[in-house]
Design a protein around this motif. Sequence first.
Motif, PDB file in Angstrom:
ATOM      1  N   PRO A 276       0.820  -1.216   0.000  1.00  0.00           N
ATOM      2  CA  PRO A 276       0.000   0.000   0.000  1.00  0.00           C
ATOM      3  C   PRO A 276       0.854   1.267   0.000  1.00  0.00           C
ATOM      4  O   PRO A 276       0.501   2.257  -0.646  1.00  0.00           O
ATOM      5  N   ALA A 277       1.981   1.236   0.705  1.00  0.00           N
ATOM      6  CA  ALA A 277       2.859   2.407   0.740  1.00  0.00           C
ATOM      7  C   ALA A 277       3.389   2.746  -0.648  1.00  0.00           C
ATOM      8  O   ALA A 277       3.533   3.922  -1.000  1.00  0.00           O
TER       9      ALA A 277
ATOM     10  N   SER B 256       1.844   2.251  -3.481  1.00  0.00           N
ATOM     11  CA  SER B 256       0.759   2.901  -4.217  1.00  0.00           C
ATOM     12  C   SER B 256       0.631   4.372  -3.833  1.00  0.00           C
ATOM     13  O   SER B 256       0.409   5.234  -4.688  1.00  0.00           O
ATOM     14  N   THR B 257       0.767   4.650  -2.537  1.00  0.00           N
ATOM     15  CA  THR B 257       0.701   6.045  -2.092  1.00  0.00           C
ATOM     16  C   THR B 257       1.829   6.858  -2.705  1.00  0.00           C
ATOM     17  O   THR B 257       1.619   7.991  -3.180  1.00  0.00           O
ATOM     18  N   GLU B 258       3.031   6.294  -2.724  1.00  0.00           N
ATOM     19  CA  GLU B 258       4.176   6.983  -3.321  1.00  0.00           C
ATOM     20  C   GLU B 258       3.981   7.181  -4.816  1.00  0.00           C
ATOM     21  O   GLU B 258       4.262   8.260  -5.354  1.00  0.00           O
TER      22      GLU B 258
ATOM     23  N   GLU C 267       1.149   7.311  -6.541  1.00  0.00           N
ATOM     24  CA  GLU C 267       0.105   8.296  -6.806  1.00  0.00           C
ATOM     25  C   GLU C 267       0.655   9.707  -6.653  1.00  0.00           C
ATOM     26  O   GLU C 267       0.363  10.598  -7.477  1.00  0.00           O
ATOM     27  N   ALA C 268       1.479   9.926  -5.626  1.00  0.00           N
ATOM     28  CA  ALA C 268       2.019  11.262  -5.384  1.00  0.00           C
ATOM     29  C   ALA C 268       3.007  11.675  -6.472  1.00  0.00           C
ATOM     30  O   ALA C 268       2.916  12.782  -7.027  1.00  0.00           O
TER      31      ALA C 268
ATOM     32  N   ASP D  47      -8.801   5.689  -3.118  1.00  0.00           N
ATOM     33  CA  ASP D  47      -7.433   5.614  -2.617  1.00  0.00           C
ATOM     34  C   ASP D  47      -6.804   4.330  -3.171  1.00  0.00           C
ATOM     35  O   ASP D  47      -7.223   3.223  -2.811  1.00  0.00           O
TER      36      ASP D  47
ATOM     37  N   ARG E  88      -4.315   2.568  -2.514  1.00  0.00           N
ATOM     38  CA  ARG E  88      -3.799   1.586  -1.567  1.00  0.00           C
ATOM     39  C   ARG E  88      -4.872   0.580  -1.141  1.00  0.00           C
ATOM     40  O   ARG E  88      -4.543  -0.550  -0.748  1.00  0.00           O
TER      41      ARG E  88
END
Length: 293
Positions: free
Chosen positions: A96-97, A99-101, A103-104, A161, A163
Amino acid sequence: MDIGFLGMGTMGRPMARNLARAGYDVTVWNRTPGKAASVVDYGASEASDLSDVLHRAVVFSALADDRAFADSVLTPPSLQAAKPGSVQVNLGTVSPAMSTEAEAKLGERGIFYVAAPVFGRAEVAEAGELTVLAAGTEGAIDQVAPLLDVIGRRTWRVGEDPRQANVVKILGNYLIANAIQAIAEATTVAEKVGGSPELLMEIMNDSLFPGGVYAGYGKMIARRRYEPAGFRLPLGLKDVRLALSQAHDVDIGLPFGSVLEDLFLDALAHGQADQDWSAITEATRRRAGLVGE
């Protein structure tokens, strides 16, 4: 639609092949050249340079883990090559981390990111019958929905989201790993007392546990046929560890997860890295004093 596709592994090839077969303009890339022949046969083009794929309107990736994805998609040259307004669809099982990275970093370039991990082995991918878990902005998912319909039988939208799609995928694989171990234990007992593991699983699949997981893995385990690997054992360990990490982040213990991690490590220590993840069965058999064939 102009499509790029990164990763010509066990799952990437059939998914890219189905997109090319459906008439889309597909350009593929793999870190190790020479794996795309069966996709090119259906009209796809193979790029020797990663940037030739990344500037497409939609870019799919089916890469093994966080590092492979980051090294291919999130480096400065790759981000520069990507086309603003395009959509990056990550079909792989990443944290999940990550995916967050993603996306940003992609968002800074005006690129949309959709996490879309899939359930199903290579033969399911070949048939275009995967279960797709999609998370990202509604507009981005809408844009790639017709493509996801080509590779899967159903797309589940699990939130905006990205993640969230990874969490569902990781937990699904965690459940599969537990089922594999349950089958391993039951068939080992059946074998130890002189019974038939194959008959045991035939009865279970016909009565208590019909469905792809128990039927497919039950047959593999009962026959001890772990090759060719549909999902390599180190990838199974990676996903169990992702489940443990996600649970620990929210202060939840996974006692079975710790046991599974130990069994995967046992299997790797015995040289089983190139076998299917169902080969953790052999760790249980060894502990029961069963060796040989």
